[in-house]
Design an enzyme around this catalytic site. Structure first.
Site, PDB file in Angstrom:
ATOM      1  N   ARG A  59       5.692   7.052   7.203  1.00 49.25           N
ATOM      2  CA  ARG A  59       4.975   7.278   5.689  1.00 49.25           C
ATOM      3  C   ARG A  59       3.589   7.116   5.945  1.00 49.25           C
ATOM      4  O   ARG A  59       2.932   7.924   5.079  1.00 49.25           O
ATOM      5  CB  ARG A  59       5.622   6.230   4.884  1.00 49.25           C
ATOM      6  CG  ARG A  59       5.389   6.661   3.243  1.00 49.25           C
ATOM      7  CD  ARG A  59       6.263   6.057   2.556  1.00 49.25           C
ATOM      8  NE  ARG A  59       5.783   6.404   0.883  1.00 49.25           N
ATOM      9  CZ  ARG A  59       5.498   5.534   0.055  1.00 49.25           C
ATOM     10  NH1 ARG A  59       5.051   4.482   0.499  1.00 49.25           N
ATOM     11  NH2 ARG A  59       5.130   6.103  -1.093  1.00 49.25           N
ATOM     12  N   HIS A  63       0.993  10.221   4.410  1.00 51.00           N
ATOM     13  CA  HIS A  63      -0.048  10.250   3.512  1.00 51.00           C
ATOM     14  C   HIS A  63      -1.303  10.459   3.949  1.00 51.00           C
ATOM     15  O   HIS A  63      -2.115  11.020   3.094  1.00 51.00           O
ATOM     16  CB  HIS A  63       0.183   8.981   2.736  1.00 51.00           C
ATOM     17  CG  HIS A  63       1.478   8.827   1.912  1.00 51.00           C
ATOM     18  ND1 HIS A  63       1.636   7.809   0.903  1.00 51.00           N
ATOM     19  CD2 HIS A  63       2.526   9.576   1.898  1.00 51.00           C
ATOM     20  CE1 HIS A  63       2.757   8.030   0.287  1.00 51.00           C
ATOM     21  NE2 HIS A  63       3.296   8.981   0.848  1.00 51.00           N
ATOM     22  N   ASN A  91       0.221   5.114  -3.012  1.00 51.61           N
ATOM     23  CA  ASN A  91      -0.049   4.391  -1.797  1.00 51.61           C
ATOM     24  C   ASN A  91      -0.109   2.809  -2.114  1.00 51.61           C
ATOM     25  O   ASN A  91       0.485   1.774  -1.228  1.00 51.61           O
ATOM     26  CB  ASN A  91      -1.441   4.642  -1.226  1.00 51.61           C
ATOM     27  CG  ASN A  91      -1.398   5.794  -0.474  1.00 51.61           C
ATOM     28  OD1 ASN A  91      -0.641   6.567  -0.271  1.00 51.61           O
ATOM     29  ND2 ASN A  91      -2.760   6.447  -0.296  1.00 51.61           N
ATOM     30  N   HIS A 190      13.245  10.724   5.420  1.00 49.39           N
ATOM     31  CA  HIS A 190      14.040   9.777   4.572  1.00 49.39           C
ATOM     32  C   HIS A 190      15.545   9.275   4.913  1.00 49.39           C
ATOM     33  O   HIS A 190      15.984   8.812   4.305  1.00 49.39           O
ATOM     34  CB  HIS A 190      14.133  10.080   3.111  1.00 49.39           C
ATOM     35  CG  HIS A 190      12.619  10.518   2.149  1.00 49.39           C
ATOM     36  ND1 HIS A 190      12.559  11.176   1.135  1.00 49.39           N
ATOM     37  CD2 HIS A 190      11.403   9.777   2.521  1.00 49.39           C
ATOM     38  CE1 HIS A 190      11.382  11.066   0.813  1.00 49.39           C
ATOM     39  NE2 HIS A 190      10.514  10.356   1.650  1.00 49.39           N
TER      40      HIS A 190
END
Ligand code: HEM
Ligand SMILES: *[C@@H]1O[C@H](CO)[C@@H](O)[C@H](O)[C@H]1NC(C)=O
Ligand SMILES: *[C@@H]1O[C@H](CO)[C@@H](O)[C@H](O)[C@H]1NC(C)=O
Ligand SMILES: *[C@@H]1O[C@H](CO)[C@@H](O)[C@H](O)[C@H]1NC(C)=O
Ligand SMILES: *[C@@H]1O[C@H](CO)[C@@H](O)[C@H](O)[C@H]1NC(C)=O
Ligand SMILES: *[C@@H]1O[C@H](CO)[C@@H](O)[C@H](O)[C@H]1NC(C)=O
Ligand SMILES: *[C@@H]1O[C@H](CO)[C@@H](O)[C@H](O)[C@H]1NC(C)=O
Ligand SMILES: *[C@@H]1O[C@H](CO)[C@@H](O)[C@H](O)[C@H]1NC(C)=O
Length: 323
Positions: A59, A63, A91, A190
């Site tokens: 992740r 990002h 975040n 996910h």
């Protein structure tokens, strides 16, 4: 000393990546031959104590890359000239893995000082993380450089939110050169990791003022989630697995879950109800190796979004600070 034209040609060939600033599969072969081993060992050590770290790095990398490119800007702490992307909406209070990247970077610095960028370390660590949890493995060209600044506005506006429409999410991906297939394949990330109740609680109790849960959420899963995430603010930070069936295994069960209405995030479950994405979800749920192949291909694309190369940017000494 006489500098012959053959040695000039030789130098140009050897230093081509530096001169032309392309990524290269052999980028650190002579300058840091043990790089992959050091990164892999760092990840294995961390996994021994914290199996979630694989998901958290994946992740963190997403990002970083989706907002102003893969440049390790997300790792920078605030300075007098810029705010930290760590404080951006998607975040703060949720990104993890900063300490591990810093630890691996310190080990890499010991073996090959001032040579390997933080973003190449993060990108390699994520490749190892997916492989170590049971997912695919992909070749990585290296030579990315670290940014000298961060942009919290970009992080606030370019990182997808679990509350927005599929149209918006697709637009955020296509703005970075990623297509619909990349959206669906990468959402398969996910299949590991956790989510806070905050991100999906709106589906559980009075969905869109209907008085009942989201009809695209399996009723028995809705009941379970209602118990874990009661309708009060103090359950907002409670963690729930994104894939309740095989939480720490990188497999295609996430897509099987979507097919039977067991996606936790509305922004994931919508992939099953939108006719642009349903067929891909069904295919990934049926063909694990198709998912593995496409996920690797899409990760390579994601890892190359907006990279800095050549003489631009820098190789940071520490990942949280500009040199
Ligand atoms: C498509 C739009 C996406 C949305 C709206 C989204 C949203 C979210 C949200 C809300 C969480 C939970 C964060 C928390 O509660 O702390 C999460 C976790 C996670 N996301 Fe995404 N995500 C998206 C795409 C991606 C992509 C493309 C990747 C990687 C390739 C990814 C990897 C992960 C991972 C591995 C976790 C678990 C992290 C952990 O346990 O520390 N996500 N995502
Ligand atoms: C690479 O690692 C091996 C095994 O740990 C070690 O023997 C060797 O000296 C290292 N090479 C370099 C260049 O650091
Ligand atoms: C183990 O992981 C936890 C986070 O899950 C961390 O707080 C702790 O410091 C780690 N311990 C060691 C010895 O690395
Ligand atoms: C930061 O990102 C925003 C949104 O992408 C962009 O409009 C702005 O120009 C960027 N700022 C800098 C200083 O690059
Ligand atoms: C659900 O929300 C609607 C609209 O906000 C409201 O009128 C209704 O009373 C709520 N129902 C329940 C059961 O809370
Ligand atoms: C959904 O599919 C998973 C397998 O991916 C299975 O374990 C789970 O029980 C199914 N849930 C329902 C409600 O059918
Ligand atoms: C998808 O659905 C929309 C609206 O329901 C429709 O206009 C469109 O033609 C459909 N597209 C495909 C590829 O089936
Ligand atoms: C899904 O798989 C079927 C059968 O292999 C194929 O015909 C179809 O084109 C695939 N759909 C997508 C969207 O990839």
């Amino acid at each position: 000393m006489h500098f012959s034209s053959t040695s000039l040609v030789f130098c140009l060939l050897v230093f081509q990546p530096f001169v032309y600033g392309q990524l290269d599969y052999k980028f650190y072969d002579s300058t840091c031959p043990n790089l992959t081993r050091i990164v892999r060992f760092g990840l294995w050590s961390a996994m021994a104590n914290d199996t979630r770290i694989a998901a958290s790095l994946l992740r963190l990398h997403f990002h970083d890359c989706i907002s102003n490119g893969c440049d390790a800007s997300v790792l920078l702490d605030e300075t007098s000239s810029f705010e930290s992307e760590k404080d951006a909406l998607g975040n703060r209070n949720s990104l993890r893995g900063f300490e591990l990247i810093e630890t691996i970077k310190a080990n890499v610095e010991k073996a090959c000082p001032k040579t390997v960028s933080c973003i190449d370390i993060l990108t390699l660590a994520v490749r190892e993380a997916v492989f170590l949890t049971g997912g695919s493995y992909w070749p990585l060209a290296l030579g990315r450089r670290d940014s000298v600044t961060a942009n919290i506005t970009a992080a606030n506006t370019e990182i997808p939110s679990p509350f927005e429409s599929l149209d918006n999410i697709i637009a955020k991906f296509t703005a970075k050169g990623l297509n619909l297939k990349d959206v669906v394949a990468l959402s398969g990330a996910h299949t590991i990791g956790f989510v806070k109740c905050f991100a999906f609680k709106f589906r559980l109790f009075n969905f869109s003022g209907s008085g009942v849960p989201d009809p695209t959420l399996d009723a028995s899963l809705a009941t379970k989630l209602q118990n874990v995430c009661p309708n009060q603010d103090d359950s907002d930070n409670t963690l729930v697995p994104l894939d309740a069936v095989t939480t720490t295994k990188f497999d295609n069960i996430f897509f099987k879950n979507l097919v039977n209405n067991s996606g936790v995030l509305a922004s994931d479950q919508v992939l099953m109800t939108d006719n642009r994405t349903t067929a891909l979800v069904v295919n990934y749920s049926r063909y694990p190796f198709l998912f593995a192949k496409d996920f690797g291909d899409s990760m390579v694309k994601l890892s190359n979004v907006g990279v800095i190369t050549g003489q631009n940017g820098q190789v940071r000494n520490k990942c949280n600070l500009v040199n």
